[in-house]
Design a protein around this motif. Structure first.
Motif, mmCIF file in Angstrom:
data_model
loop_
_atom_site.group_PDB
_atom_site.id
_atom_site.type_symbol
_atom_site.label_atom_id
_atom_site.label_comp_id
_atom_site.label_asym_id
_atom_site.label_seq_id
_atom_site.Cartn_x
_atom_site.Cartn_y
_atom_site.Cartn_z
ATOM 1 N N LYS A 64 0.833 -1.213 0.000
ATOM 2 C CA LYS A 64 0.000 0.000 0.000
ATOM 3 C C LYS A 64 0.861 1.255 0.000
ATOM 4 N N LYS A 65 1.870 1.290 0.831
ATOM 5 C CA LYS A 65 2.747 2.465 0.890
ATOM 6 C C LYS A 65 3.522 2.634 -0.415
ATOM 7 N N THR A 66 3.935 1.515 -1.045
ATOM 8 C CA THR A 66 4.664 1.605 -2.312
ATOM 9 C C THR A 66 3.773 2.179 -3.399
ATOM 10 N N HIS A 67 2.534 1.735 -3.463
ATOM 11 C CA HIS A 67 1.601 2.271 -4.449
ATOM 12 C C HIS A 67 1.344 3.758 -4.211
ATOM 13 N N GLU A 68 1.142 4.155 -2.958
ATOM 14 C CA GLU A 68 0.926 5.571 -2.651
ATOM 15 C C GLU A 68 2.139 6.415 -3.034
ATOM 16 N N LEU A 69 3.320 5.897 -2.754
ATOM 17 C CA LEU A 69 4.538 6.646 -3.111
ATOM 18 C C LEU A 69 4.669 6.793 -4.621
ATOM 19 N N SER A 70 4.333 5.731 -5.370
ATOM 20 C CA SER A 70 4.443 5.793 -6.827
ATOM 21 C C SER A 70 3.441 6.770 -7.416
ATOM 22 N N VAL A 71 2.202 6.796 -6.864
ATOM 23 C CA VAL A 71 1.160 7.658 -7.410
ATOM 24 C C VAL A 71 1.370 9.104 -6.981
ATOM 25 N N LEU A 72 1.637 9.344 -5.723
ATOM 26 C CA LEU A 72 1.759 10.703 -5.211
ATOM 27 C C LEU A 72 3.002 11.425 -5.724
#
Length: 258
Positions: A30-38
């Motif tokens: 979840k944190k990896t996806h948020e970092l990639s999107v944000l």
């Protein structure tokens, strides 16, 4: 109060370790996806569990191969191809030796499998064919022994089942016989009871037909035919005639005439 600091070390309990891994892996994804999107970052994440299960994440619109190629290019690392021996000599030699050994083992296994199947035996010599025959006979003996073992086990199981069924049949037979004997005894008992009831019903008629001991009313009367048979017959007294016999009288007249 704030949360206490957790000591970072390996969890010894297997269940707790697996649960913690699942929870933290989900959080990491979840944190990896948020970092990639944000942050519009290109991220490639590869995770192997203790059991060898693979979990990966790659930035959308990119593939993991592209991410690895970019990583290799950025680090200046060359991945050797099995058909192209490039790169450091010791590393390539070791990989080539392992690859050659694995190919040789695979070829030997394929040839052995063909021998057991009987395919393409034209190139074999007599000694090789004799050894193959011995191996096949040995394998057939093992297969036959295993088959006989299974048949023997099945036969033993069938015998046990037969004994159990025979025992159940005997118990059922004894139960039926005992039930039949009990039923027959009940029928005989009912018949005896009916006979006694009929005798009791006929008792007043017997008392009228067979009075006992004259006018002695106080004497106990028999209640059944069995008691009637056991009683002694009454004593009868012979009555003397009050008049002489006419024949005897005629005879004495004759004597007087004489």
């Amino acid at each position: 109060m704030g949360r206490g600091k957790i000591e970072v070390k390996r969890i010894e309990n297997n269940t707790s370790r697996q649960v913690t891994f699942s929870k933290r892996r989900a959080g990491l994804m979840k944190k990896t996806h948020e970092l990639s999107v944000l942050c519009d970052a290109q991220i490639g994440l590869i995770v192997f569990s203790s059991r060898g299960k693979l979990t990966e994440y790659c930035t959308p619109q990119l593939s993991m191969k592209q991410m690895i190629d970019r990583y290799v290019q950025a680090k200046g690392i060359s991945i050797p191809d099995r058909n192209n021996r490039t790169g450091p000599a010791p590393y390539n030699d070791q990989m080539y030796k392992e690859l050659t050994q694995m190919q040789r083992q695979t070829l030997n296994l394929q040839v052995t499998l063909q021998r057991y199947k009987g395919d393409d035996l034209s190139s074999f010599q007599f000694e090789e064919l004799r050894q193959l025959e011995q191996q096949l006979e040995h394998s057939v003996d093992k297969v036959r022994a295993r088959k006989f073992q299974l048949l023997h086990e099945q036969l033993e199981n069938l015998k046990k089942t037969e004994l159990l069924l025979e025992k159940e049949n005997q118990e059922m037979y004894h139960w039926l016989m005992s039930s039949q004997i009990q039923k027959q005894a009940e029928i005989e008992h009912n018949q005896e009871a009916m006979k006694e009831l009929r005798l009791i019903e006929q008792q007043p008629l017997l008392n009228q037909l067979f009075p006992f001991f004259g006018e002695d009313v106080d004497q106990e009367q028999p209640s059944s035919v069995l008691q009637l048979a056991t009683l002694q017959p009454p004593h009868y007294h012979r009555l003397q005639p009050t008049h002489p016999n006419l024949q005897d009288f005629g005879t004495s007249s004759d004597y007087g005439a004489t």
